[in-house]
Enzyme design. Structure first.
Site, PDB file in Angstrom:
ATOM      1  N   CYS A  91      30.264 -24.902 132.154  1.00 27.84           N
ATOM      2  CA  CYS A  91      28.944 -25.426 131.791  1.00 27.84           C
ATOM      3  C   CYS A  91      27.969 -25.271 132.951  1.00 27.84           C
ATOM      4  CB  CYS A  91      29.058 -26.880 131.371  1.00 27.84           C
ATOM      5  SG  CYS A  91      29.875 -27.872 132.606  1.00 27.84           S
TER       6      CYS A  91
ATOM      7  N   GLY B 104      31.103 -31.136 125.532  1.00 30.69           N
ATOM      8  CA  GLY B 104      31.182 -30.006 124.621  1.00 30.69           C
ATOM      9  C   GLY B 104      29.795 -29.478 124.320  1.00 30.69           C
TER      10      GLY B 104
ATOM     11  N   GLN C  46      34.091 -17.231 120.517  1.00 31.80           N
ATOM     12  CA  GLN C  46      33.325 -17.064 121.742  1.00 31.80           C
ATOM     13  C   GLN C  46      33.092 -15.578 122.039  1.00 31.80           C
ATOM     14  OE1 GLN C  46      32.276 -20.033 122.856  1.00 31.80           O
ATOM     15  NE2 GLN C  46      30.927 -18.714 124.056  1.00 31.80           N
TER      16      GLN C  46
ATOM     17  N   GLU D 290      22.409 -21.015 125.649  1.00 26.03           N
ATOM     18  CA  GLU D 290      23.664 -20.912 126.403  1.00 26.03           C
ATOM     19  C   GLU D 290      24.545 -19.846 125.749  1.00 26.03           C
ATOM     20  OE1 GLU D 290      26.645 -24.065 126.013  1.00 26.03           O
ATOM     21  OE2 GLU D 290      26.718 -24.136 128.195  1.00 26.03           O
TER      22      GLU D 290
ATOM     23  N   GLY E 265      27.742 -32.715 120.299  1.00 27.46           N
ATOM     24  CA  GLY E 265      27.449 -33.904 121.117  1.00 27.46           C
ATOM     25  C   GLY E 265      26.350 -34.756 120.505  1.00 27.46           C
TER      26      GLY E 265
ATOM     27  N   LYS F 273      41.318 -36.846 122.208  1.00 23.83           N
ATOM     28  CA  LYS F 273      41.327 -35.794 121.191  1.00 23.83           C
ATOM     29  C   LYS F 273      40.846 -34.518 121.899  1.00 23.83           C
ATOM     30  CE  LYS F 273      39.037 -33.117 118.225  1.00 23.83           C
ATOM     31  NZ  LYS F 273      39.748 -31.954 118.636  1.00 23.83           N
TER      32      LYS F 273
ATOM     33  N   GLU G 291      28.151 -34.974 127.732  1.00 29.75           N
ATOM     34  CA  GLU G 291      27.895 -33.913 128.706  1.00 29.75           C
ATOM     35  C   GLU G 291      27.953 -32.606 127.945  1.00 29.75           C
ATOM     36  OE1 GLU G 291      26.707 -34.080 131.584  1.00 29.75           O
ATOM     37  OE2 GLU G 291      26.953 -36.242 131.811  1.00 29.75           O
TER      38      GLU G 291
HETATM   39  P1  NAD Z   1      32.577 -28.129 120.937  1.00 31.73           P
HETATM   40  O1  NAD Z   1      31.378 -29.001 120.865  1.00 31.73           O
HETATM   41  O2  NAD Z   1      32.777 -27.129 119.863  1.00 31.73           O
HETATM   42  O3  NAD Z   1      33.901 -29.027 120.914  1.00 31.73           O
HETATM   43  C1  NAD Z   1      34.099 -30.070 121.842  1.00 31.73           C
HETATM   44  C2  NAD Z   1      35.040 -31.088 121.221  1.00 31.73           C
HETATM   45  O4  NAD Z   1      34.397 -31.719 120.114  1.00 31.73           O
HETATM   46  C3  NAD Z   1      36.331 -30.493 120.686  1.00 31.73           C
HETATM   47  O5  NAD Z   1      37.401 -31.372 120.966  1.00 31.73           O
HETATM   48  C4  NAD Z   1      36.060 -30.409 119.199  1.00 31.73           C
HETATM   49  O6  NAD Z   1      37.226 -30.428 118.411  1.00 31.73           O
HETATM   50  C5  NAD Z   1      35.244 -31.683 118.986  1.00 31.73           C
HETATM   51  N1  NAD Z   1      34.445 -31.669 117.754  1.00 31.73           N
HETATM   52  C6  NAD Z   1      34.040 -30.589 117.038  1.00 31.73           C
HETATM   53  N2  NAD Z   1      33.328 -30.997 115.950  1.00 31.73           N
HETATM   54  C7  NAD Z   1      33.290 -32.342 115.981  1.00 31.73           C
HETATM   55  C8  NAD Z   1      32.684 -33.340 115.152  1.00 31.73           C
HETATM   56  N3  NAD Z   1      31.992 -33.032 114.058  1.00 31.73           N
HETATM   57  N4  NAD Z   1      32.820 -34.619 115.511  1.00 31.73           N
HETATM   58  C9  NAD Z   1      33.480 -34.956 116.632  1.00 31.73           C
HETATM   59  N5  NAD Z   1      34.094 -34.072 117.452  1.00 31.73           N
HETATM   60  C10 NAD Z   1      33.989 -32.777 117.132  1.00 31.73           C
HETATM   61  O7  NAD Z   1      32.575 -27.460 122.389  1.00 31.73           O
HETATM   62  P2  NAD Z   1      33.564 -26.348 122.975  1.00 31.73           P
HETATM   63  O8  NAD Z   1      33.230 -25.039 122.314  1.00 31.73           O
HETATM   64  O9  NAD Z   1      34.963 -26.848 122.933  1.00 31.73           O
HETATM   65  O10 NAD Z   1      33.099 -26.295 124.504  1.00 31.73           O
HETATM   66  C11 NAD Z   1      32.076 -25.496 124.995  1.00 31.73           C
HETATM   67  C12 NAD Z   1      30.840 -26.320 125.252  1.00 31.73           C
HETATM   68  O11 NAD Z   1      31.140 -27.382 126.147  1.00 31.73           O
HETATM   69  C13 NAD Z   1      29.720 -25.547 125.934  1.00 31.73           C
HETATM   70  O12 NAD Z   1      28.497 -25.846 125.321  1.00 31.73           O
HETATM   71  C14 NAD Z   1      29.716 -26.089 127.352  1.00 31.73           C
HETATM   72  O13 NAD Z   1      28.507 -25.999 128.032  1.00 31.73           O
HETATM   73  C15 NAD Z   1      30.126 -27.494 127.131  1.00 31.73           C
HETATM   74  N6  NAD Z   1      30.650 -28.080 128.358  1.00 31.73           N
HETATM   75  C16 NAD Z   1      29.866 -28.992 129.039  1.00 31.73           C
HETATM   76  C17 NAD Z   1      30.318 -29.553 130.216  1.00 31.73           C
HETATM   77  C18 NAD Z   1      29.505 -30.572 130.961  1.00 31.73           C
HETATM   78  O14 NAD Z   1      30.090 -31.314 131.729  1.00 31.73           O
HETATM   79  N7  NAD Z   1      28.204 -30.642 130.754  1.00 31.73           N
HETATM   80  C19 NAD Z   1      31.576 -29.184 130.718  1.00 31.73           C
HETATM   81  C20 NAD Z   1      32.334 -28.260 130.015  1.00 31.73           C
HETATM   82  C21 NAD Z   1      31.859 -27.727 128.821  1.00 31.73           C
END
Ligand code: NAD
Length: 486
Positions: free
Chosen positions: A289, A233, A336, A388, A238, A180, A255
């Site tokens: 990230c 994410g 963003q 962040e 998370g 997803k 992560e």
């Molecule tokens: P996000 O948490 O908004 O979304 C991530 C994913 O989760 C998407 O596919 C989204 O549709 C899904 N999602 C959203 N709500 C959900 C719910 N209630 N239940 C289950 N899934 C749900 O993150 P984003 O804005 O897409 O990405 C940016 C973030 O990702 C930043 O915080 C960044 O630091 C982090 N990130 C971390 C790493 C790492 O490896 N540590 C790598 C890349 C990005």
């Protein structure tokens, strides 16, 4: 049917077939450089669609796990070859869809190819150990076995590499997957899934279901037949997913965010440190990230560092990422773009000194462009030193000693990556020992990871498991201990 219909309607991929959602509704993916440009529509899938994917994955996995590792590996090698042939198209789609510059998008897609090949080879490596039994007539050994169905939930910032560094190990160890992706980058992800389809993956082994996080992401987290969920994410999402999966006894891996420090010691190579702060902090518009967001500089070199940094930041060209001269693209989404502006306002309100940038870049297409931004006189209690931002914003902080620098570096909830620029071995050794980060880098920027090495953070950045390299085996398998007696 193929990945898309003539109306640029990108489909789900369930049980080896491209299909529309039961909802007959779509979500739009647009370009951040030009929000009126629609990259495509993806399916606004329902829980029923997900149910079909879970059923398909359960069935598919039963046969998939029976193949030898080498057979599974051969298929991943094929996927890698197809992805490699499509690098140009997929990278361009990525740039249009989420704003990363074209060279970065090509680099990421090439990394995806390398990830697939690395894990394809893993199919030929050992899957257990022989352990001496106290019974001299018995053979005792451990054997890694797949988990079953793995849910893969990914963000928009690395739409090729992150899905692949989760899917490739999941698959090689014999699991079936349901991806997803983030809607903001789902067209790019659909094109990656197309490579699996073209390689002839058996039915049900790879499934792709787009839709809202609150429906499909949540559905994966809740589903009792999804043995494990791997997520990258934001922290808010998370932590919620982790709690949901844990409550039903599933396995999860998270992560999440970072607030990564780059320490600049008096004795460092100044030019290298300046380049690393710019590249690590502002490439990908600060949306990695592992981006450096806090630059902690020793007082002896502070003024020189700041002057050189500002000179070089002033040379940065902001553009749509496709033109060769654009070094930094737009923020990936409207949300963003607004968040970055909000943090810049908060930084000023809380007393940080804005010394460069800070404004949106006006443009005819209404793209989400921000100036590269530098704050001076940032203290650890300020919001911009703690949260962040995920945008092109650097916070400069001054310290007297390296001990103080490390203490400041650790004074956040996150612990993903950290780096120091120094030639002093004592400084370097104490940094390695005392820094609270999963990725510890010396004389190198905070961003940048190698696919064959473990990746993950400490503290709030991660659920303490590791991705990539051999470490991925720990998450995507479980272990059997076999006692065999004739
Ligand atoms: P996000 O948490 O908004 O979304 C991530 C994913 O989760 C998407 O596919 C989204 O549709 C899904 N999602 C959203 N709500 C959900 C719910 N209630 N239940 C289950 N899934 C749900 O993150 P984003 O804005 O897409 O990405 C940016 C973030 O990702 C930043 O915080 C960044 O630091 C982090 N990130 C971390 C790493 C790492 O490896 N540590 C790598 C890349 C990005």
């Amino acid at each position: 049917m193929s990945v898309t219909t003539e109306t640029q309607n990108y489909l789900n991929y369930i049980n080896g077939t491209w299909s529309v959602s039961e909802s007959s509704e779509q979500l739009k993916s647009t370009s951040p450089a030009n929000p009126s440009e629609v990259l495509g529509h993806v399916q606004a899938s329902t829980k029923q669609d997900l149910e079909k994917a879970v059923d398909a994955a359960k069935e598919g996995q039963k046969k998939w796990k029976k193949l030898s590792g080498a057979e599974r590996g051969n298929l991943l090698f094929k996927v890698a070859d197809i992805l490699e042939r499509n690098i140009e198209d997929i990278a361009e789609t990525m740039t249009r869809e989420m704003g990363k510059t074209l060279p970065e998008a090509k680099g990421e897609t090439a990394r995806g190819v390398a990830i697939l090949r690395y894990y394809a080879g893993e199919g030929m490596r050992k899957e257990g150990d022989v352990i001496p039994s106290t019974d001299s007539s018995a053979l005792m050994f451990s054997k890694r076995v797949p988990l079953g169905v793995v849910g893969v939930i990914t963000p928009w910032n690395f739409p090729v590499a992150i899905p692949l560094w989760k899917m490739a190990p999941a698959l090689i160890y014999g699991n079936a997957v349901i991806l997803k992706p983030a809607t903001e980058a789902a067209v790019t992800a659909a094109k990656v899934i197309e490579c699996f389809d073209k390689a002839g993956m058996p039915e049900g082994v790879v499934n792709f279901v787009t839709g809202k996080g609150s429906v499909i992401g949540q559905g994966l987290a809740e589903h009792k037949d999804v043995t494990a969920v791997t997520f990258t994410g934001s922290n808010a999402t998370g932590n919620h997913i982790g709690q949901t999966v844990a409550a039903r006894g599933g396995k999860y891996q998270l992560e999440m965010g970072g607030k990564n420090p780059l320490i600049v010691a008096d004795d460092c190579d100044l030019d290298l440190a300046v380049d690393a702060a710019i590249s690590g902090g502002l490439k990908s518009t600060g949306q990695k990230c592992t981006c450096s967001s806090r630059v902690i500089v020793q007082e002896g070199i502070y003024d020189q560092f700041k002057q050189k940094l500002l000179e070089k930041v002033s040379e940065i060209n902001v553009g749509d990422g496709l033109e060769e001269q654009s070094w930094m693209g737009p923020c990936a989404t409207k949300g963003q773009y607004e968040t970055v502006q909000k943090y810049i306002e908060i930084g000023q309100e809380e007393g940080a000194e804005l010394v460069y940038g800070g404004r949106p870049v006006s443009n005819e297409s209404g793209g989400y462009y921000m100036e590269p931004t530098v704050f001076d006189k940032v203290t650890s209690s300020m919001t911009i030193a703690q949260e962040e931002i995920f945008g092109p914003v650097l916070a400069l902080m001054k310290v007297e000693t390296i001990e103080e620098a490390i203490e400041l570096a650790n004074d956040v909830d996150f612990g993903l990556s950290a780096s120091i620029f120094s030639k002093n071995i004592d400084h370097i050794l104490s940094f390695i020992d005392d820094i609270e980060a999963g990725l510890v880098r010396i004389n190198s920027e905070t961003a940048g990871v190698e696919l064959q090495a473990p990746f993950g953070g400490m503290k709030a950045s991660s659920s303490y498991s590791r991705e990539q390299g051999e470490a991925a085996k720990e998450f995507f398998t479980t272990m059997k201990t076999v006692f065999l007696k004739g």
